[in-house]
Design a protein around this motif. Structure first.
Motif, PDB file in Angstrom:
ATOM      1  N   ALA A 274      -5.293  -1.974   7.783  1.00  0.00           N
ATOM      2  CA  ALA A 274      -5.233  -1.092   8.950  1.00  0.00           C
ATOM      3  C   ALA A 274      -4.819  -1.840  10.211  1.00  0.00           C
ATOM      4  CB  ALA A 274      -6.579  -0.416   9.172  1.00  0.00           C
ATOM      5  N   ALA A 275      -4.992  -3.165  10.193  1.00  0.00           N
ATOM      6  CA  ALA A 275      -4.550  -3.970  11.342  1.00  0.00           C
ATOM      7  C   ALA A 275      -3.046  -4.152  11.350  1.00  0.00           C
ATOM      8  CB  ALA A 275      -5.243  -5.329  11.310  1.00  0.00           C
ATOM      9  N   HIS A 276      -2.395  -3.814  10.232  1.00  0.00           N
ATOM     10  CA  HIS A 276      -0.944  -4.013  10.101  1.00  0.00           C
ATOM     11  C   HIS A 276      -0.170  -2.710   9.908  1.00  0.00           C
ATOM     12  CE1 HIS A 276      -1.722  -8.321   9.681  1.00  0.00           C
ATOM     13  NE2 HIS A 276      -2.651  -8.010   8.801  1.00  0.00           N
ATOM     14  N   ALA A 277      -0.887  -1.609   9.742  1.00  0.00           N
ATOM     15  CA  ALA A 277      -0.208  -0.337   9.480  1.00  0.00           C
ATOM     16  C   ALA A 277      -1.022   0.811  10.052  1.00  0.00           C
ATOM     17  CB  ALA A 277      -0.013  -0.144   7.974  1.00  0.00           C
ATOM     18  N   ASP A 278      -0.332   1.876  10.496  1.00  0.00           N
ATOM     19  CA  ASP A 278      -1.056   3.027  11.038  1.00  0.00           C
ATOM     20  C   ASP A 278      -1.582   3.900   9.910  1.00  0.00           C
ATOM     21  OD1 ASP A 278       1.172   4.467  10.093  1.00  0.00           O
ATOM     22  OD2 ASP A 278       2.088   4.613  12.077  1.00  0.00           O
ATOM     23  N   THR A 279      -2.382   4.898  10.278  1.00  0.00           N
ATOM     24  CA  THR A 279      -3.031   5.751   9.275  1.00  0.00           C
ATOM     25  C   THR A 279      -2.015   6.494   8.415  1.00  0.00           C
ATOM     26  OG1 THR A 279      -5.018   6.031  10.641  1.00  0.00           O
ATOM     27  CG2 THR A 279      -4.609   7.694   8.947  1.00  0.00           C
ATOM     28  N   ALA A 280      -0.950   6.972   9.011  1.00  0.00           N
ATOM     29  CA  ALA A 280       0.070   7.701   8.252  1.00  0.00           C
ATOM     30  C   ALA A 280       0.685   6.820   7.172  1.00  0.00           C
ATOM     31  CB  ALA A 280       1.160   8.214   9.194  1.00  0.00           C
ATOM     32  N   THR A 281       0.951   5.555   7.503  1.00  0.00           N
ATOM     33  CA  THR A 281       1.515   4.620   6.524  1.00  0.00           C
ATOM     34  C   THR A 281       0.513   4.333   5.419  1.00  0.00           C
ATOM     35  OG1 THR A 281       2.903   3.589   8.219  1.00  0.00           O
ATOM     36  CG2 THR A 281       2.500   2.317   6.210  1.00  0.00           C
ATOM     37  N   LEU A 282      -0.738   4.121   5.800  1.00  0.00           N
ATOM     38  CA  LEU A 282      -1.776   3.855   4.792  1.00  0.00           C
ATOM     39  C   LEU A 282      -1.945   5.055   3.863  1.00  0.00           C
ATOM     40  CD1 LEU A 282      -4.479   2.083   6.998  1.00  0.00           C
ATOM     41  CD2 LEU A 282      -2.974   1.023   5.316  1.00  0.00           C
ATOM     42  N   ASP A 283      -1.949   6.249   4.417  1.00  0.00           N
ATOM     43  CA  ASP A 283      -2.103   7.447   3.583  1.00  0.00           C
ATOM     44  C   ASP A 283      -0.935   7.611   2.612  1.00  0.00           C
ATOM     45  OD1 ASP A 283      -4.505   8.051   4.758  1.00  0.00           O
ATOM     46  OD2 ASP A 283      -3.706   9.616   6.086  1.00  0.00           O
ATOM     47  N   LYS A 284       0.232   7.199   3.042  1.00  0.00           N
ATOM     48  CA  LYS A 284       1.419   7.308   2.195  1.00  0.00           C
ATOM     49  C   LYS A 284       1.420   6.268   1.081  1.00  0.00           C
ATOM     50  CE  LYS A 284       6.491   6.933   2.413  1.00  0.00           C
ATOM     51  NZ  LYS A 284       7.657   6.641   3.300  1.00  0.00           N
ATOM     52  N   LYS A 285       0.979   5.046   1.404  1.00  0.00           N
ATOM     53  CA  LYS A 285       1.140   3.938   0.468  1.00  0.00           C
ATOM     54  C   LYS A 285      -0.099   3.559  -0.336  1.00  0.00           C
ATOM     55  CE  LYS A 285       4.924   1.423   2.736  1.00  0.00           C
ATOM     56  NZ  LYS A 285       5.352   0.078   3.201  1.00  0.00           N
ATOM     57  N   ILE A 286      -1.271   3.682   0.265  1.00  0.00           N
ATOM     58  CA  ILE A 286      -2.456   3.066  -0.324  1.00  0.00           C
ATOM     59  C   ILE A 286      -3.459   4.086  -0.854  1.00  0.00           C
ATOM     60  CG2 ILE A 286      -4.377   1.466   0.061  1.00  0.00           C
ATOM     61  CD1 ILE A 286      -1.572   0.194   0.211  1.00  0.00           C
ATOM     62  N   GLY A 287      -3.888   3.862  -2.090  1.00  0.00           N
ATOM     63  CA  GLY A 287      -4.918   4.686  -2.703  1.00  0.00           C
ATOM     64  C   GLY A 287      -6.067   3.812  -3.186  1.00  0.00           C
ATOM     65  N   PHE A 288      -7.130   4.462  -3.625  1.00  0.00           N
ATOM     66  CA  PHE A 288      -8.305   3.749  -4.122  1.00  0.00           C
ATOM     67  C   PHE A 288      -8.835   4.442  -5.361  1.00  0.00           C
ATOM     68  CE2 PHE A 288     -12.900   3.438  -4.518  1.00  0.00           C
ATOM     69  CZ  PHE A 288     -13.112   2.059  -4.490  1.00  0.00           C
ATOM     70  N   PHE A 289      -9.253   3.632  -6.344  1.00  0.00           N
ATOM     71  CA  PHE A 289      -9.992   4.210  -7.470  1.00  0.00           C
ATOM     72  C   PHE A 289     -11.097   3.247  -7.909  1.00  0.00           C
ATOM     73  CE2 PHE A 289      -6.315   2.073  -9.488  1.00  0.00           C
ATOM     74  CZ  PHE A 289      -6.907   1.306 -10.488  1.00  0.00           C
TER      75      PHE A 289
ATOM     76  N   LYS B 226      -7.289   8.198   4.390  1.00  0.00           N
ATOM     77  CA  LYS B 226      -7.826   8.935   3.249  1.00  0.00           C
ATOM     78  C   LYS B 226      -8.443   8.011   2.209  1.00  0.00           C
ATOM     79  CE  LYS B 226      -6.680  12.489  -0.148  1.00  0.00           C
ATOM     80  NZ  LYS B 226      -7.351  11.795  -1.253  1.00  0.00           N
ATOM     81  N   ALA B 227      -7.857   6.837   2.007  1.00  0.00           N
ATOM     82  CA  ALA B 227      -8.394   5.917   1.006  1.00  0.00           C
ATOM     83  C   ALA B 227      -9.807   5.477   1.344  1.00  0.00           C
ATOM     84  CB  ALA B 227      -7.481   4.697   0.871  1.00  0.00           C
ATOM     85  N   LEU B 228     -10.105   5.358   2.641  1.00  0.00           N
ATOM     86  CA  LEU B 228     -11.453   4.991   3.056  1.00  0.00           C
ATOM     87  C   LEU B 228     -12.423   6.127   2.761  1.00  0.00           C
ATOM     88  CD1 LEU B 228     -13.361   2.989   4.378  1.00  0.00           C
ATOM     89  CD2 LEU B 228     -12.723   3.933   6.611  1.00  0.00           C
ATOM     90  N   ILE B 229     -11.996   7.350   3.019  1.00  0.00           N
ATOM     91  CA  ILE B 229     -12.820   8.515   2.714  1.00  0.00           C
ATOM     92  C   ILE B 229     -13.058   8.602   1.207  1.00  0.00           C
ATOM     93  CG2 ILE B 229     -12.926  11.036   2.774  1.00  0.00           C
ATOM     94  CD1 ILE B 229     -11.306  10.881   5.390  1.00  0.00           C
TER      95      ILE B 229
END
Length: 436
Positions: free
Chosen positions: A289-304, A373-376
């Protein structure tokens, strides 16, 4: 949050020394429960409190402390204790140097090592407790039936952070157990994609790939058995997980620079698509999150979440997630410390979660729309999670450091299990655990 969990594995020798200086299991002549819970904004003109924090958490209470000062007149001095934070705090406390408040990892092993029964105020029946997410409260903060730590944010969760674009490009689905994940990793490798990224140059994260494999066993009482010396780090479950991790490395499922790679490298590699997955805790998303905004993180990063035979998540609260209040001979300061925690988790909480851009754990306070979203998603897994080694074991041996040595090639997988067990036994014996 770079060093959030770096010091969860304090050296066995240092921990033994601290145990000898101050018995963490001893009681106290002071009352076991606070006399009262002051209202959040009661006048505190002339009161000054000292709060200790790590380099990774010093900024966390800054805004709420300023707001509390405006509301009550109290002053809170935040003092940064150099890394390794936990070791530094334990050494100071053992010599009688205590603050009024401190950020602290609210796990069984770390509350025990701090001497919670002797040094910390009991926070039972706090006014904020009924409003705190029950899944969060269940993740830690208590010892032998009493609450000693107040959560201010959701505990970290171990699992897999992945690049959604890489998964889509290679036609792979989110796996449902560890074997499926390994099969996915091998498919990605065959396609020329680095499956996992490990930060072996900063060994503190090396334990997550082992610990996630132990979730199902932990849910079936693994750590209870280890605590009673009925199972060991050399046993089938833990040694088996160590061996699997060793095989993953030898099979080339990690980045080629695994021995030198850093936490920042890991975050950037996942964002840039240089690696598909990273087995990590929540702090990795904070780094990204220090290197990308929320929109970028939501587009690229997921969690399982992942475990050996299912998708059971493993929770691991860290010192950025909770605060403790120390006992002293000054009852006014003790009450003021409790009042600050009450303010933080009531009047000051909405501003706090907005400033931290994090998930709310207090009922009635909404999670900001700007939270990734990945944090949620990771937070949602808490309700079905199981505690980590740090949360459920009575002592915290140098598993991560020993695994770091394995990555560096100076220890074998068998030596990791054997030396970790030896350290655990020493620590358990030092605190008077039965069976050791």
């Amino acid at each position: 949050m770079k060093h959030t969990l770096k010091a969860v594995a304090i050296g066995a020798a240092a921990a033994l020394c601290l145990t000898a200086c101050s018995d963490p299991g001893s009681g106290s002549s002071q009352s076991s429960e606070p006399q009262s819970w002051p209202s959040a904004t009661a006048n505190l003109d002339g009161v000054e409190l000292t709060m200790w924090a790590a380099q990774s958490s010093a900024s966390i209470p800054k805004q709420v402390a300023a707001d509390f000062s405006k509301a009550t007149g109290a002053k809170i001095k935040i003092v940064t204790i150099p890394d390794p934070y936990e070791q530094g705090v334990q050494t100071k406390v053992a010599t009688g140097d205590v603050p009024d408040l401190a950020m602290w990892q609210p796990t069984t092993s770390m509350l025990t090592s701090l001497g919670a029964k002797e040094h910390l105020q009991v926070l039972d029946n706090a006014p904020w407790e009924s409003n705190t997410d029950k899944n969060v409260l269940a993740a830690g903060g208590s010892l032998d039936g009493h609450r000693y730590a107040a959560f201010v944010s959701a505990p970290s969760v171990m699992g897999v952070w992945y690049n959604k674009e890489i998964f889509a490009k290679n036609g792979v689905q989110v796996p449902k157990n560890f074997d499926e994940m390994l099969a996915t990793a091998k498919k990605l490798k065959a396609a020329g994609q680095t499956p996992f990224y490990e930060m072996g140059g900063e060994w503190w994260a090396s334990q997550w790939a082992v610990q996630v494999q132990l979730a199902d066993a932990a849910n079936s009482g693994l750590w209870d058995r280890v605590n009673k010396n009925e199972d060991k780090f050399t046993g089938a479950e833990i040694q088996g997980a160590i061996n699997t991790y060793d095989t993953m490395i030898k099979d080339g499922l990690f980045n080629s620079d695994i021995k030198t790679a850093t936490f920042n490298d890991q975050a950037q590699a996942l964002l840039d698509g240089k690696a598909a997955m990273a087995i990590q805790v929540t702090s990795l998303l904070g780094n990204m999150a220090a290197h990308a905004d929320t929109a970028t993180l939501d587009k690229k990063i997921g969690f399982f979440p992942i475990s050996k035979s299912s998708t059971l998540a493993t929770s691991i609260p860290d010192q950025t997630n909770a605060v403790v209040a120390f006992k002293s001979k000054d009852t006014k300061k003790e009450a003021a410390a409790r009042q600050f925690i009450t303010y933080w988790l009531s009047d000051g909480y909405e501003s706090f979660v907005k400033a931290q851009n994090t998930v709310s754990i207090i009922n009635g306070v909404d999670t900001p729309d700007s939270v990734p979203k990945a944090l949620i998603d990771s937070n949602d897994t808490l309700k079905d999670s199981v505690g980590s080694m740090q949360s459920l074991a009575i002592a915290n041996p140098d598993l991560a450091k020993n695994l770091g040595d394995m990555i560096a090639g100076t220890k074998t997988a068998a030596q990791v299990g054997s030396e970790t067990q030896s350290q655990f036994a020493q620590l358990a014996k030092a605190i008077g655990a039965k069976g050791f």
